[in-house]
Design an enzyme around this catalytic site. Structure first.
Site, short mmCIF file in Angstrom:
data_model
loop_
_atom_site.label_atom_id
_atom_site.label_comp_id
_atom_site.label_asym_id
_atom_site.label_seq_id
_atom_site.Cartn_x
_atom_site.Cartn_y
_atom_site.Cartn_z
N ASN A 37 0.85 -1.19 -0.20
CA ASN A 37 -0.14 -0.01 -0.11
C ASN A 37 0.99 1.35 -0.09
OD1 ASN A 37 -1.12 2.01 2.38
ND2 ASN A 37 -2.49 1.95 0.62
N HIS A 38 2.16 1.27 0.52
CA HIS A 38 3.08 2.35 0.84
C HIS A 38 4.54 1.83 0.82
CE1 HIS A 38 1.74 1.19 4.99
NE2 HIS A 38 2.76 1.03 5.16
N GLN A 78 5.30 7.60 5.05
CA GLN A 78 5.14 6.32 4.41
C GLN A 78 4.17 6.64 3.23
OE1 GLN A 78 3.30 4.52 8.00
NE2 GLN A 78 4.57 2.78 7.86
N ASP A 113 1.80 6.75 -0.04
CA ASP A 113 1.02 5.71 -0.73
C ASP A 113 1.55 5.38 -1.96
OD1 ASP A 113 -0.50 5.51 1.68
OD2 ASP A 113 -2.32 5.02 0.69
N ARG A 147 0.01 -12.46 3.71
CA ARG A 147 -0.82 -11.43 4.64
C ARG A 147 -0.87 -10.38 3.81
NH1 ARG A 147 -0.21 -6.58 7.58
NH2 ARG A 147 -1.86 -6.62 9.34
N ASP A 164 -1.45 -6.24 3.66
CA ASP A 164 -1.80 -5.56 4.59
C ASP A 164 -2.47 -4.39 3.99
OD1 ASP A 164 -0.63 -4.06 6.96
OD2 ASP A 164 0.06 -2.62 5.76
N LEU A 168 -5.12 -0.55 0.01
CA LEU A 168 -4.24 -0.92 -1.33
C LEU A 168 -5.31 -0.64 -2.71
CD1 LEU A 168 -1.94 -2.53 -2.32
CD2 LEU A 168 -3.34 -4.52 -1.95
N GLU A 215 -6.00 -8.42 5.30
CA GLU A 215 -6.25 -7.53 6.57
C GLU A 215 -7.35 -6.42 6.12
OE1 GLU A 215 -4.27 -4.42 9.78
OE2 GLU A 215 -3.86 -4.45 7.55
#
Length: 580
Positions: free
Chosen positions: A139-140, A205, A207, A235, A237, A242, A281
């Site tokens: 995602n980042h 962080q 994106d 897994r 995140d 995302l 998640e």
């Protein structure tokens, strides 16, 4: 896995999941499930152990846990009953967010070992019969990642479009923060770039722009790299973030999502490794869960059931099971090839954001009344044992975890009832080093100063709470959880069968019945500290018995087909239904 085989497998599983009352009335034996299907859906019945290499076991006395240390403890995990190891981020990082700010997706952080150390770990885990899944944090990136450093240098950089930028500060620059109370905004100005960049999490962080085909290709390259290393899945995140469609004028409080990204990831990983999985998640409401799994199971194979988890903690705090029952029913409708992942504690705070204010307050009052125990205006940053307090309740909670309809996940240290260190900031309070013994630094490291303080004071200090002491005590939490893990393996009905909630006649008692291939289980748990006398109706005719798998006691139904089941305070029992 292509769509047609997935549909056929779903139809097959549906046919296999027959109610006991129907199946037992037939004299023909049930059709056996093909072994290859079982192997591909291994996540239906696997115990997952969540481990952070950095704080698990130090092998070279530098104060930091490493892959060699983890490898040396594989025998411990095997004995515990672990079948899948879930690795927290272990790639190179500035480590401002406990490794979730990644600066290189393709290698191992030098503090944790070498690529060869990782390969050795993977080989030995496989030899022990354990799969390994890892965090996929795309995602980042860290703001120190070379991609972002290139992106910020000039507007015509090919990496500029790998992130999300805005010339002007967006209207909702301070909405939709993941860490309210700590995080102030989701759009920050970068002086070097001269633009604002988007970040759902901390401002270090940024994106990634998942709408960019180049970024999607890079994510697939990352996946392929680690699949080739032997991992069994990822897994994923922060799935909702995302796949959100982020633009300068989008609403971060009500974003649109591109679910095709998940579908493509699913197809990609299974083209390269047919039984690899995505564990999502995604803290979403029940009416939002369907597209994450996919109508026919073509998206996430499994997800954490945050919704049920929040209502589980309400039940643990109040002794009332009504809301938990409803949460389980509300999240029941998933594809036959999919599975929920259930947990008691994970590496984050206990998120209570989907409870009402009054419900959340009741959980706070029971488990985290001091504001230093609370976090992000929605959760509790404590380990399970100190929250629940009563050892009977802790044991009952773990019995429930292993008997819920889904895949059980345990966070490292929870199996020995580790405590928390509230002097550490935010979520670090529950990310302290593993306590192996009563020796220096709890046996985690021989260094003068470990990477993070080991809990050395209070009732959960390492001289009192550690693996060695509990291995020597047959009544310890560690040994009890080991028994649960091995008992669960004898009960495939939990992962494979259909389930239904039974009326118990008590608001404090939760009972679940599983049925699969002509066999049936009944799991009964008392959330009250007071003894309860509950009544169970399983739907079977009289002439059958409930045989306890935990006490070996037998309960026979009355003439009306009702079982009288007494339970001690915080008592529980696993039963198998048998004909007399």
């Amino acid at each position: 896995m292509k769509k047609l085989p997935l549909l056929l497998l779903a139809l097959f599983l549906t046919a296999c999941q027959q109610d006991t009352a129907e199946t037992q009335s037939k004299e023909t034996p049930p059709t056996p499930t093909p072994t290859d299907f079982i192997e591909e859906l291994w996540y239906k019945n696997s115990l997952v152990y969540s481990v952070d290499v950095e704080v698990f076991k130090d092998s070279n006395k530098d104060g930091v846990g490493d892959f060699r240390g983890l490898t040396n403890q594989l025998g411990y995990l095997k004995k515990l009953g672990v079948e899948t190891i879930w690795l927290a981020p272990f790639q190179p990082t500035p480590n401002r967010d406990d490794g979730y700010d990644i600066a290189d997706f393709y290698s191992v952080d030098s503090r944790l070992g070498t690529d060869q150390d990782f390969d050795t770990f993977m080989k030995q885990a496989s030899q022990q019969g354990m799969r390994v899944i890892m965090d996929l944090v795309t995602n980042h990136t860290s703001d120190q990642h070379p991609w972002f450093q290139q992106a910020r240098k000039r507007a015509d950089s090919p990496y500029r479009s790998w992130y999300v930028w805005s010339k002007e500060r967006p209207k909702k620059w301070d909405k939709g923060m993941v860490f309210p109370g700590v995080q102030k905004q989701v759009w920050s100005f970068d002086k070097q770039a001269g633009d604002y960049f988007y970040h759902r999490f901390y401002d270090f962080q940024p994106d990634l722009n998942m709408q960019n085909p180049a970024v999607q290709r890079e994510m697939r390259k990352i996946i392929r790299h680690w699949l080739d290393k032997g991992v069994a899945g990822f897994r994923v995140d922060a799935v909702p973030f995302l796949i959100e469609i982020a633009t300068p004028d989008f609403d971060p409080e009500n974003p649109e999502h591109q679910f095709d990204i998940i579908t493509q990831l699913h197809q990609y990983i299974q083209w390269h490794k047919r039984d690899a999985i995505l564990l999502g998640e995604a803290n979403v409401a029940p009416d939002e869960q369907k597209p994450y799994f996919g109508k026919d199971g073509q998206n996430m194979q499994t997800m954490f059931n945050f919704f049920a988890n929040q209502h589980l903690f309400y039940a643990l705090a109040t002794g009332e099971t009504k809301l938990l029952r409803k949460a389980l029913e509300d999240t029941k409708d998933i594809p036959p090839t999919a599975q929920w992942a259930h947990f008691l504690r994970n590496h984050d705070e206990i998120d209570l954001g989907r409870l009402s204010d009054s419900e959340r307050r009741k959980v706070y009052d029971r488990m985290g009344a001091d504001t230093t125990m609370q976090l992000y205006d929605r959760g509790i940053r404590r380990r399970l044992a100190p929250m629940l307090g009563d050892p009977r309740l802790v044991e009952m909670a773990y019995s429930l975890l292993f008997s819920l309809p889904g895949m059980p996940v345990i966070r490292y240290g929870e199996e020995i009832g580790m405590g928390d260190d509230l002097s550490l900031k935010e979520r670090l309070s529950i990310r302290t080093p593993m306590q192996w013994s009563g020796g220096l630094n709890g046996g985690f490291s021989e260094a003068a100063k470990p990477v993070r303080p080991v809990i050395s004071r209070g009732p959960y200090r390492y001289p009192v709470v550690n693996v060695a002491a509990q291995q020597a005590d047959s009544t310890s939490l560690l040994n009890q959880i080991t028994r649960f893990a091995h008992l669960r393996k004898q009960c495939p009905e939990i992962g494979w069968g259909k389930w239904k909630l039974l009326d118990t006649g008590s608001e404090h008692v939760l009972a679940i019945q599983y049925s699969w291939k002509g066999k049936s289980l009944v799991m009964v748990h008392n959330f009250s500290s007071e003894p309860q006398q509950c009544q169970l109706t399983t739907g079977l005719k009289s002439g059958s018995s409930l045989v306890s798998l935990t006490t070996n006691k037998t309960s026979r139904a009355g003439a009306n087909g009702v079982y009288q089941v007494p339970l001690a305070g915080y008592g529980y029992s696993w039963y198998r239904l048998q004909r007399d």
